[in-house]
Design a protein around this motif. Sequence first.
Motif, PDB file in Angstrom:
ATOM      1  N   ILE A  40       0.867  -1.180   0.000  1.00 18.01           N
ATOM      2  CA  ILE A  40       0.000   0.000   0.000  1.00 18.01           C
ATOM      3  C   ILE A  40       0.901   1.225   0.000  1.00 18.01           C
ATOM      4  CG2 ILE A  40      -1.708   1.346   1.294  1.00 18.01           C
ATOM      5  CD1 ILE A  40      -2.716  -1.301   2.468  1.00 18.01           C
ATOM      6  N   ILE A  41       0.655   2.115  -0.932  1.00 18.48           N
ATOM      7  CA  ILE A  41       1.390   3.374  -1.017  1.00 18.48           C
ATOM      8  C   ILE A  41       0.430   4.464  -0.575  1.00 18.48           C
ATOM      9  CG2 ILE A  41       2.633   4.970  -2.514  1.00 18.48           C
ATOM     10  CD1 ILE A  41       3.142   2.485  -4.385  1.00 18.48           C
ATOM     11  N   HIS A  56       2.929  10.879 -11.692  1.00 19.48           N
ATOM     12  CA  HIS A  56       2.138  10.367 -10.574  1.00 19.48           C
ATOM     13  C   HIS A  56       2.116   8.837 -10.523  1.00 19.48           C
ATOM     14  CE1 HIS A  56       0.403  14.480 -10.862  1.00 19.48           C
ATOM     15  NE2 HIS A  56       0.631  14.386  -9.573  1.00 19.48           N
ATOM     16  N   PHE A  57       2.514   8.196 -11.607  1.00 17.33           N
ATOM     17  CA  PHE A  57       2.485   6.741 -11.691  1.00 17.33           C
ATOM     18  C   PHE A  57       3.877   6.110 -11.631  1.00 17.33           C
ATOM     19  CE2 PHE A  57      -1.546   8.139 -13.307  1.00 17.33           C
ATOM     20  CZ  PHE A  57      -2.431   7.229 -12.767  1.00 17.33           C
ATOM     21  N   ASP A  58       4.934   6.937 -11.474  1.00 18.69           N
ATOM     22  CA  ASP A  58       6.305   6.420 -11.457  1.00 18.69           C
ATOM     23  C   ASP A  58       6.506   5.318 -10.422  1.00 18.69           C
ATOM     24  OD1 ASP A  58       7.077   8.031 -13.545  1.00 18.69           O
ATOM     25  OD2 ASP A  58       8.087   9.526 -12.292  1.00 18.69           O
ATOM     26  N   THR A  59       6.142   5.571  -9.181  1.00 19.27           N
ATOM     27  CA  THR A  59       6.321   4.581  -8.118  1.00 19.27           C
ATOM     28  C   THR A  59       5.505   3.330  -8.408  1.00 19.27           C
ATOM     29  OG1 THR A  59       6.688   6.343  -6.528  1.00 19.27           O
ATOM     30  CG2 THR A  59       6.128   4.185  -5.629  1.00 19.27           C
ATOM     31  N   ALA A 118      -4.712  -0.537  -7.706  1.00 12.46           N
ATOM     32  CA  ALA A 118      -5.826   0.409  -7.624  1.00 12.46           C
ATOM     33  C   ALA A 118      -5.252   1.751  -7.182  1.00 12.46           C
ATOM     34  CB  ALA A 118      -6.875  -0.073  -6.629  1.00 12.46           C
ATOM     35  N   ALA A 119      -5.345   2.739  -8.048  1.00 16.71           N
ATOM     36  CA  ALA A 119      -4.922   4.104  -7.734  1.00 16.71           C
ATOM     37  C   ALA A 119      -6.194   4.862  -7.369  1.00 16.71           C
ATOM     38  CB  ALA A 119      -4.224   4.732  -8.941  1.00 16.71           C
ATOM     39  N   MET A 120      -6.335   5.183  -6.084  1.00 18.01           N
ATOM     40  CA  MET A 120      -7.608   5.689  -5.569  1.00 18.01           C
ATOM     41  C   MET A 120      -7.528   7.178  -5.245  1.00 18.01           C
ATOM     42  SD  MET A 120      -9.224   2.860  -5.775  1.00 18.01           S
ATOM     43  CE  MET A 120     -10.738   3.099  -4.885  1.00 18.01           C
ATOM     44  N   LEU A 121      -8.406   7.954  -5.879  1.00 14.40           N
ATOM     45  CA  LEU A 121      -8.520   9.379  -5.585  1.00 14.40           C
ATOM     46  C   LEU A 121      -9.614   9.542  -4.521  1.00 14.40           C
ATOM     47  CD1 LEU A 121      -8.322  10.838  -9.197  1.00 14.40           C
ATOM     48  CD2 LEU A 121      -6.552  10.843  -7.445  1.00 14.40           C
TER      49      LEU A 121
END
Length: 127
Positions: A40-41, A56-59, A118-121
């Motif tokens: 989890i990031i 924003h997606f590098d990591t 899952a990239a959650m806003l």
Amino acid sequence: MKLHLTDYAGLNAFSGYGEGYVAVNQVRYACNLIVLPDQIIENWHVSSIEQLDMQHFDTLLMAQPEIILLGTGRMLQFPNMSLMKALISQGIGFEVMDTQAACRTYNILSTEGRRVAAAMLVQARDA
């Protein structure tokens, strides 16, 4: 809303969501975050859907996901088309969903053994 857990065998799984939060493994998060089956990031620094770019997606890309689910909150919102094309051109599936759909879809794909992210806003604000 609570999601019912099945056998996730040590994987991160969404266990709930609501206005301004998601829960992963029964832990509530009120910040933007990225969830992978084994990581989890927290505090993903994005303030709006319009602001999103490849940086924003590098990591996340270092984890080599096969598919990224972008959860955009209560309402479905699409990022810039150039971002979507850039991710897809790298051979990564990219789906945009509201938070509810992203949570459910992530849980299904992760239990199938897929390398899903899952990239959650959760706390996105209008630009």
